[in-house]
Write a protein that holds these residues in place. Structure first.
Motif, PDB file in Angstrom:
ATOM      1  N   ILE A  70       0.840  -1.190   0.000  1.00  0.00           N
ATOM      2  CA  ILE A  70       0.000   0.000   0.000  1.00  0.00           C
ATOM      3  C   ILE A  70       0.880   1.247   0.000  1.00  0.00           C
ATOM      4  N   ARG A  71       1.998   1.171   0.708  1.00  0.00           N
ATOM      5  CA  ARG A  71       2.912   2.324   0.792  1.00  0.00           C
ATOM      6  C   ARG A  71       3.473   2.679  -0.582  1.00  0.00           C
ATOM      7  N   ASP A  72       3.956   1.681  -1.314  1.00  0.00           N
ATOM      8  CA  ASP A  72       4.527   1.951  -2.639  1.00  0.00           C
ATOM      9  C   ASP A  72       3.442   2.385  -3.624  1.00  0.00           C
ATOM     10  N   SER A  73       2.260   1.772  -3.517  1.00  0.00           N
ATOM     11  CA  SER A  73       1.155   2.160  -4.382  1.00  0.00           C
ATOM     12  C   SER A  73       0.774   3.615  -4.145  1.00  0.00           C
ATOM     13  N   TRP A  74       0.811   4.040  -2.880  1.00  0.00           N
ATOM     14  CA  TRP A  74       0.492   5.428  -2.568  1.00  0.00           C
ATOM     15  C   TRP A  74       1.533   6.375  -3.174  1.00  0.00           C
ATOM     16  N   LYS A  75       2.792   5.992  -3.114  1.00  0.00           N
ATOM     17  CA  LYS A  75       3.848   6.824  -3.694  1.00  0.00           C
ATOM     18  C   LYS A  75       3.619   7.024  -5.189  1.00  0.00           C
ATOM     19  N   ILE A  76       3.257   5.949  -5.876  1.00  0.00           N
ATOM     20  CA  ILE A  76       3.019   6.038  -7.317  1.00  0.00           C
ATOM     21  C   ILE A  76       1.807   6.920  -7.599  1.00  0.00           C
ATOM     22  N   THR A  77       0.733   6.700  -6.834  1.00  0.00           N
ATOM     23  CA  THR A  77      -0.480   7.503  -7.023  1.00  0.00           C
ATOM     24  C   THR A  77      -0.212   8.970  -6.744  1.00  0.00           C
ATOM     25  N   ALA A  78       0.476   9.236  -5.631  1.00  0.00           N
ATOM     26  CA  ALA A  78       0.784  10.625  -5.275  1.00  0.00           C
ATOM     27  C   ALA A  78       1.683  11.267  -6.323  1.00  0.00           C
ATOM     28  N   GLY A  79       2.663  10.505  -6.804  1.00  0.00           N
ATOM     29  CA  GLY A  79       3.612  11.057  -7.762  1.00  0.00           C
ATOM     30  C   GLY A  79       2.996  11.410  -9.094  1.00  0.00           C
ATOM     31  N   PHE A  80       2.120  10.533  -9.597  1.00  0.00           N
ATOM     32  CA  PHE A  80       1.556  10.730 -10.934  1.00  0.00           C
ATOM     33  C   PHE A  80       0.204  11.444 -10.915  1.00  0.00           C
ATOM     34  N   VAL A  81      -0.714  10.941 -10.114  1.00  0.00           N
ATOM     35  CA  VAL A  81      -2.061  11.506 -10.119  1.00  0.00           C
ATOM     36  C   VAL A  81      -2.095  12.866  -9.431  1.00  0.00           C
ATOM     37  N   MET A  82      -1.429  12.950  -8.267  1.00  0.00           N
ATOM     38  CA  MET A  82      -1.412  14.204  -7.518  1.00  0.00           C
ATOM     39  C   MET A  82      -0.220  15.082  -7.901  1.00  0.00           C
ATOM     40  N   LYS A  83       0.606  14.569  -8.815  1.00  0.00           N
ATOM     41  CA  LYS A  83       1.760  15.299  -9.352  1.00  0.00           C
ATOM     42  C   LYS A  83       2.786  15.684  -8.282  1.00  0.00           C
ATOM     43  N   LYS A  84       2.895  14.847  -7.246  1.00  0.00           N
ATOM     44  CA  LYS A  84       3.886  15.099  -6.206  1.00  0.00           C
ATOM     45  C   LYS A  84       5.313  14.973  -6.728  1.00  0.00           C
ATOM     46  N   ALA A  85       5.477  14.214  -7.804  1.00  0.00           N
ATOM     47  CA  ALA A  85       6.822  14.044  -8.362  1.00  0.00           C
ATOM     48  C   ALA A  85       7.406  15.374  -8.831  1.00  0.00           C
ATOM     49  N   ILE A  86       6.547  16.354  -9.066  1.00  0.00           N
ATOM     50  CA  ILE A  86       7.017  17.662  -9.529  1.00  0.00           C
ATOM     51  C   ILE A  86       7.566  18.500  -8.386  1.00  0.00           C
ATOM     52  N   THR A  87       7.036  18.291  -7.186  1.00  0.00           N
ATOM     53  CA  THR A  87       7.399  19.165  -6.056  1.00  0.00           C
ATOM     54  C   THR A  87       8.134  18.453  -4.928  1.00  0.00           C
TER      55      THR A  87
END
Length: 214
Positions: A70-87
């Motif tokens: 669940i932790r890794d899935s959240w990272k992927i979701t946050a990074g791509f869907v919520m665009k956390k990878a940008i910030t």
């Protein structure tokens, strides 16, 4: 224009969603619903996919990640869907580069520079709902998972999978290999962005060996 000579050997190489784009192009170019005569317009000798989104898209892969962590899935979701990878530099590292600066040679300044590219690229986004209706796997043959036109594909194909990939799992890479009628991907010790960091030569050597085998 480009001076390619009289009989150029052209290779298409795609990374991540670029690999999925190539598979869709192959479907449109070699599929039965298209004009076979158009195949003579390009002398395509080979296709290489690097850490490619598989023919079935992100959906099944996302569910596999969810079942595993669940932790890794959240990272992927946050990074791509919520665009956390940008910030979020930590999220960006986890998804694309792996480890720390000492592990992969990607400095914080490098990460910030790549994040600025990501932000710039968000002006054009992928409509995942529309994509789901047009995935290459929809045309894959029955239980085989192979492209229905696999026998018309260029004779030289390659799928590269990264052992430290946080975004595309091994099953996804094997699915892409099957689609191109390959027994298995070629595995390299790299994170998802195989072209960057101190392990960039692993992916480059795999491509070079592939080209030299023609």
């Amino acid at each position: 224009g480009l001076k390619l000579g009289d009989d150029p050997q052209i290779a298409l190489i795609g990374h991540s969603f670029g690999g999925l784009t190539i598979m869709k192009w192959l479907e449109q170019y070699y599929g039965e619903n298209n004009n076979i005569d158009n195949q003579h317009n390009i002398n395509l000798s080979g296709v290489a996919l690097m850490c490619s989104v598989p023919p079935s898209g992100n959906g099944p892969m996302t569910m596999r990640f969810l079942r595993r962590s669940i932790r890794d899935s959240w990272k992927i979701t946050a990074g791509f869907v919520m665009k956390k990878a940008i910030t979020d530099k930590s999220n960006c590292r986890d998804l694309f580069f792996g480890g720390t600066e000492n592990d992969n040679g990607i400095s914080d300044e490098d990460v910030e520079r790549y994040q600025s590219y990501f932000e710039r690229d968000t002006v054009a986004t992928i409509d995942l709902g529309d994509l789901a209706k047009k995935l290459p796997s929809i045309e894959a043959g029955g239980q085989s998972g192979r492209a229905p036109f696999y026998d018309r594909l260029p004779s030289k194909s390659l799928v590269i999978a990264a052992r430290e990939d946080f975004v595309v799992d091994e099953e996804g890479s094997r699915e892409s290999a099957t689609y191109l009628n390959l027994e298995s991907p070629v595995f390299v010790d790299s994170p998802h962005d195989v072209m960057l960091g101190q392990n960039w030569k692993n992916g480059a050597d795999a491509i070079l060996e592939w080209v030299q085998s023609w």
